[in-house]
Every structure is written in C-alpha cells, then in structure tokens.
Scaffold this motif. Structure first.
Motif, PDB file in Angstrom:
ATOM      1  N   VAL A  90       4.342  11.514 -13.453  1.00 28.74           N
ATOM      2  CA  VAL A  90       5.339  11.959 -12.997  1.00 28.74           C
ATOM      3  C   VAL A  90       4.779  12.887 -11.436  1.00 28.74           C
ATOM      4  O   VAL A  90       5.129  12.754 -10.426  1.00 28.74           O
ATOM      5  N   LEU A  91       3.616  13.587 -11.790  1.00 29.06           N
ATOM      6  CA  LEU A  91       3.097  14.451 -10.608  1.00 29.06           C
ATOM      7  C   LEU A  91       2.402  13.397  -9.805  1.00 29.06           C
ATOM      8  O   LEU A  91       2.518  13.923  -8.468  1.00 29.06           O
ATOM      9  N   MET A  96       2.951  11.326  -3.866  1.00 26.73           N
ATOM     10  CA  MET A  96       3.337  10.335  -3.110  1.00 26.73           C
ATOM     11  C   MET A  96       4.730  10.600  -2.159  1.00 26.73           C
ATOM     12  O   MET A  96       4.544  10.510  -0.789  1.00 26.73           O
ATOM     13  N   TYR A  97       5.524  11.308  -2.670  1.00 28.85           N
ATOM     14  CA  TYR A  97       6.954  11.761  -2.126  1.00 28.85           C
ATOM     15  C   TYR A  97       6.334  12.897  -1.052  1.00 28.85           C
ATOM     16  O   TYR A  97       6.841  12.605   0.051  1.00 28.85           O
ATOM     17  N   ARG A 350       2.171   1.225 -14.268  1.00 35.30           N
ATOM     18  CA  ARG A 350       1.413   0.155 -13.467  1.00 35.30           C
ATOM     19  C   ARG A 350       1.607   0.348 -12.035  1.00 35.30           C
ATOM     20  O   ARG A 350       0.633   0.252 -11.220  1.00 35.30           O
ATOM     21  N   LEU A 351       2.795   0.509 -11.733  1.00 33.32           N
ATOM     22  CA  LEU A 351       3.018   0.445  -9.952  1.00 33.32           C
ATOM     23  C   LEU A 351       2.356   1.896  -9.545  1.00 33.32           C
ATOM     24  O   LEU A 351       1.781   1.660  -8.223  1.00 33.32           O
ATOM     25  N   LEU A 352       2.457   2.993 -10.192  1.00 35.86           N
ATOM     26  CA  LEU A 352       1.694   4.095  -9.761  1.00 35.86           C
ATOM     27  C   LEU A 352       0.102   3.765  -9.642  1.00 35.86           C
ATOM     28  O   LEU A 352      -0.542   4.175  -8.960  1.00 35.86           O
ATOM     29  N   ASP A 353      -0.278   3.077 -10.529  1.00 39.31           N
ATOM     30  CA  ASP A 353      -1.925   2.789 -10.860  1.00 39.31           C
ATOM     31  C   ASP A 353      -2.254   1.969  -9.570  1.00 39.31           C
ATOM     32  O   ASP A 353      -3.309   2.176  -9.198  1.00 39.31           O
ATOM     33  N   LEU A 357       5.068   3.041  -4.917  1.00 36.30           N
ATOM     34  CA  LEU A 357       6.246   3.896  -5.165  1.00 36.30           C
ATOM     35  C   LEU A 357       6.826   2.870  -6.280  1.00 36.30           C
ATOM     36  O   LEU A 357       7.093   1.866  -6.238  1.00 36.30           O
ATOM     37  N   PRO A 358       7.079   3.866  -7.407  1.00 34.31           N
ATOM     38  CA  PRO A 358       7.754   2.870  -8.599  1.00 34.31           C
ATOM     39  C   PRO A 358       9.474   2.793  -8.311  1.00 34.31           C
ATOM     40  O   PRO A 358       9.869   2.481  -9.547  1.00 34.31           O
ATOM     41  N   VAL A 359       9.625   2.282  -7.330  1.00 30.18           N
ATOM     42  CA  VAL A 359      10.836   1.810  -6.834  1.00 30.18           C
ATOM     43  C   VAL A 359      11.474   0.443  -7.013  1.00 30.18           C
ATOM     44  O   VAL A 359      10.559  -0.185  -6.730  1.00 30.18           O
TER      45      VAL A 359
END
Length: 452
Positions: A90-91, A96-97, A350-353, A357-359
């Motif tokens: 989450v952090l 990223m934001y 996975r997307l953050l790795d 962005l996990p959108v």
C-alpha cells in the motif's frame, strides 16, 4: 409522516444503483480507459484544488470470518502474517501516486475501510498511517476515521489511532438479534459495542457511527425495534441505516440463506419506516439517504450548509475533488475521471512488483457525464437539483420525470426538481431518471440490488 402506499412500493421496487458515483461502475468505458490519461487528469485536478487537499481511502481486505451479508471485497484468513507485506505494498502504491502528482501533498481526509481494519495489529496500523503522512501536510480540520469490528477492537487500537489524529470511528453492528447474527455470521454483543464506545469516548473520540442494516434474513419489526432501541440507548453521534443489498450472483456467500428468509417490498420498507421514526424521535436528523446524525454532528451541519458530499466512501461532511483509493479494489476519483484497482491481493502485489499502478479499469468522463453527475450528486445530497448557470434538462430526462411527478415523488418547478417527503424514500429511483447510461442498458436487473 406521510408514507408510500403499496402501489408505489410495488412500482418502484426495482433494481437501482446506490449512486456513489456517476457513471456507476458497470457503465464505465474501461475499454477506452487510459491509465496515463487518468494520472494526467488527477494531476490537473489536484493542481486546481490543492487547497482542498486529498481524501485517502485505504482498503484493508482481511477478515477472520466471512459475514454472509457482506458485499465488500474481502480475504478471509486467520494468518496475521499477511499484515506487514500488505502495508508495504500500500505504501509503495502511495509513493507512485505522490511521484505522479509531483507537488506538495495536502491531506484532508483518511478513511480506513475493509474488510476489517481492526484485523490489523495497532503497531501495523501505526506504521501505515505514519507512512501515508510522511512528507505530507495535514490540512487544518482534517478528518481521520476508521471502520471497527466491535468484537475485536481493543483499547490499544483506539489509543494508537487517536494519537495519529483519528477522531471518528464507525462500528459495524448490523443487527443485535442472535438468530439474525447467526445467519449473517456476524457476532458481537451489546456489551462489546458498549465497551468500545466507552473506551473511545474516554480517550477523546468526537464522532461514533453505528452501521445498521434493514432487510436482513429473519428480521421482523420486533427484532428491528429491539436493535434500534439498544442502539439509541448507547447514543452514537451518527447512525447509518442501510438497505441490505441482496446480490448473490455477485457475492455467493449470501447463499447461506434463501430469498424466502428475507423481508421484501412493503414488509422491508416497513422496517425502514419503523427504524427511521424511532431514530428521529430521539432527535437525530435525516441526512441524505439512509443516514442520520445528531444536530451538533458535522454531517448534519454539512447538510444544512449545503456542503454535504457523496463519494465511494458514502456521505462526507466535506468535498475534496481528489479521492485516492489505495489497496485492492479501491476506487479513486478526480471528478473528471475514475480508476479502480485490481481485486485480488496477488494481482495487486504483482503489478506493484512490476512498478505498474495496480489499476484495472476506469472511466474518463465526457461533458454530459459531468453534468449528469452534478444532478445526481445534488439529488442524493440535497434532495433537490437546481438548474442554474446554463444547465438544463434534455427532453428525454424530462419525459422520465413526468411519471415520478404524477406519483408524487418529485415536484418540478422553474429551475428546480425537488424530492417530496415521500420521494425521499425513493431517491435511488429519482436519480435513475437522470442516468442516461443506465436507461440505455437492458442489463440492470443483474447489476444492482432492489431499491426497496
């Protein structure tokens, strides 16, 4: 108080959105959604509204047991080893934001939802909040709140979050009847709730909300009266009295009971009318839809001043053009665009790795979307749409309002459409008249719960 008659109930008990957004999620144009454009619009909106600050919603999905009424995105586990990695990710998403916004971060609101936020150990919640606030400015008068399960919220939870700036909490109660609790697999006692309330007030929390639901399996006027009576005796600052959303085709866990166990139509509405009368007789004020607050509470003050807002977190006493949702399934809003995260924890990681962005989907609002969004937001928050500053209704919407006017749900005048006293029980139906995307669809019956 004038009540809807049986024919109105039968006519308007149809599948209807709850309108925490417009367009509603099923009608987003995700096939043409572009995450880069989403970030661009987010950055622009924030630059234009920096003084309003950002609202942060953090979805903490873990629960130790499945509540069978629940429509939220949850992960059932007793393994508390999931806490640390989830917070780490989450952090990472928040970083990223912050990099995309590339400006001083001002935070106006934080809300921890779920799932069960109090599944997390206090020390881990502290690490989460400290990480979110790192390098950010907290706006004066900021509102920090969290959802709490009465049976597992400890004094340490309350102390830890209070020290971090939290002054509001919402207790998920739903119903006190043991038979109803058994069917919905939600167990807490009056003593659990009273303990948390006493401890929170002793520590200094200034606003405590009770979440109650009508329309649950085996509920009757007798059981609802008892639940409301016990709740009012504890005198929370706010009460959310929601309609149960029965959508087992989306949430299979709701199959622990059958449709035959549920109060429906006139019977269900009678439960709401009973609860509403009891709550208002104790001095609570009706706010928006399904919400009640004491006259001195900020939510009612916002309703009086015209600043009440509605977003994916429900009703809020402030409007921030930028809402960023962190964690699995969270939804973000930059007024002209929406984005939603992936729903599976593994996909989120996975997307953050991959430093992405996990959108997973979103919507970029057209000009018509923005106009209709304003109409629906005004109706949900004020019970009235004002046609000013060049805004007007097209003939199609006007035609859809005529039956509502004939049935006494709305009053249409020069420059306004207003929900009547009876109409306030049908706000979702009234908003459907403005909902162009819904009206063009033939699939709403399997998308939304019943309006009543």
């Amino acid at each position: 108080m004038e009540q809807p008659n049986n024919s109105l109930i039968a006519k308007y008990n149809v599948a209807a959105p709850r309108y925490t957004s417009y367009p509603t999620v099923p009608f987003w144009e995700s096939d043409v959604f572009n995450p880069k454009e989403w970030l661009s619009r987010l950055k622009t909106t924030y630059a234009q509204s920096k003084s309003d600050g950002i609202s942060l919603y953090v979805h903490l999905p873990f629960c130790e047991r499945l509540c069978t009424y629940c429509g939220c995105n949850t992960r059932i586990t007793k393994n508390h080893g999931v806490e640390t990695p989830y917070i780490n990710y989450v952090l990472r998403e928040w970083e990223m934001y912050k990099a995309a916004i590339d400006e001083e971060i001002v935070i106006s609101e934080i809300h921890l939802g779920g799932g069960t936020p109090t599944f997390f150990e206090p020390v881990n919640l502290q690490r989460l909040i400290v990480g979110l606030l790192n390098g950010a400015t907290v706006k004066e008068g900021a509102s920090f709140s969290f959802e709490a399960h009465p049976a597992n919220t400890t004094k340490e939870h309350l102390h830890t979050l209070y020290r971090l700036g939290f002054r509001r909490l919402s207790l998920g109660i739903q119903d006190f009847d043991p038979h109803v609790q058994y069917l919905i697999n939600r167990h807490q006692t009056v003593e659990d709730v009273q303990r948390v309330m006493d401890e929170a007030r002793e520590i200094g929390y200034t606003s405590i909300n009770f979440d109650l639901i009508y329309g649950l399996p085996l509920q009757t006027q007798t059981t609802v009266r008892d639940t409301i009576k016990k709740s009012l005796r504890m005198s929370p600052d706010r009460i959310s009295f929601y309609s149960y959303a029965h959508v087992p085709w989306i949430k299979p866990g709701q199959r622990r009971f059958t449709e035959h166990d549920l109060p429906v139509g006139e019977e269900k509405l009678a439960l709401y009318i009973l609860g509403k009368q009891m709550i208002e007789e104790k001095g609570y004020k009706d706010v928006g839809m399904d919400h009640f607050a004491k006259p001195e509470d900020e939510l009612f003050k916002a309703a009086l001043s015209g600043s009440l807002h509605r977003n994916f977190m429900g009703y809020a006493d402030r409007y921030t053009p930028v809402l960023i949702g962190l964690g699995v399934s969270s939804i973000s809003d930059a007024w002209s665009s929406f984005a939603q995260n992936v729903k599976k924890v593994e996909d989120y990681y996975r997307l953050l790795d991959e430093e992405r962005l996990p959108v997973v989907k979103g919507h970029l609002l057209h000009e018509e979307d923005k106009v209709l969004r304003r109409y629906i937001l005004e109706m949900m928050c004020k019970g009235k749409v004002e046609l000013k500053d060049g805004f007007s209704l097209n003939e199609v919407i006007v035609d859809r309002l005529h039956p509502l006017e004939r049935d006494g749900l709305v009053a249409c005048g020069t420059g306004y459409i207003k929900a009547t006293q009876i109409g306030r029980s049908f706000l979702r139906n009234i908003c459907m008249a403005f909902d162009q995307r819904l009206q063009l669809s033939k699939e709403q019956e399997q998308l939304f719960s019943q309006a009543i």
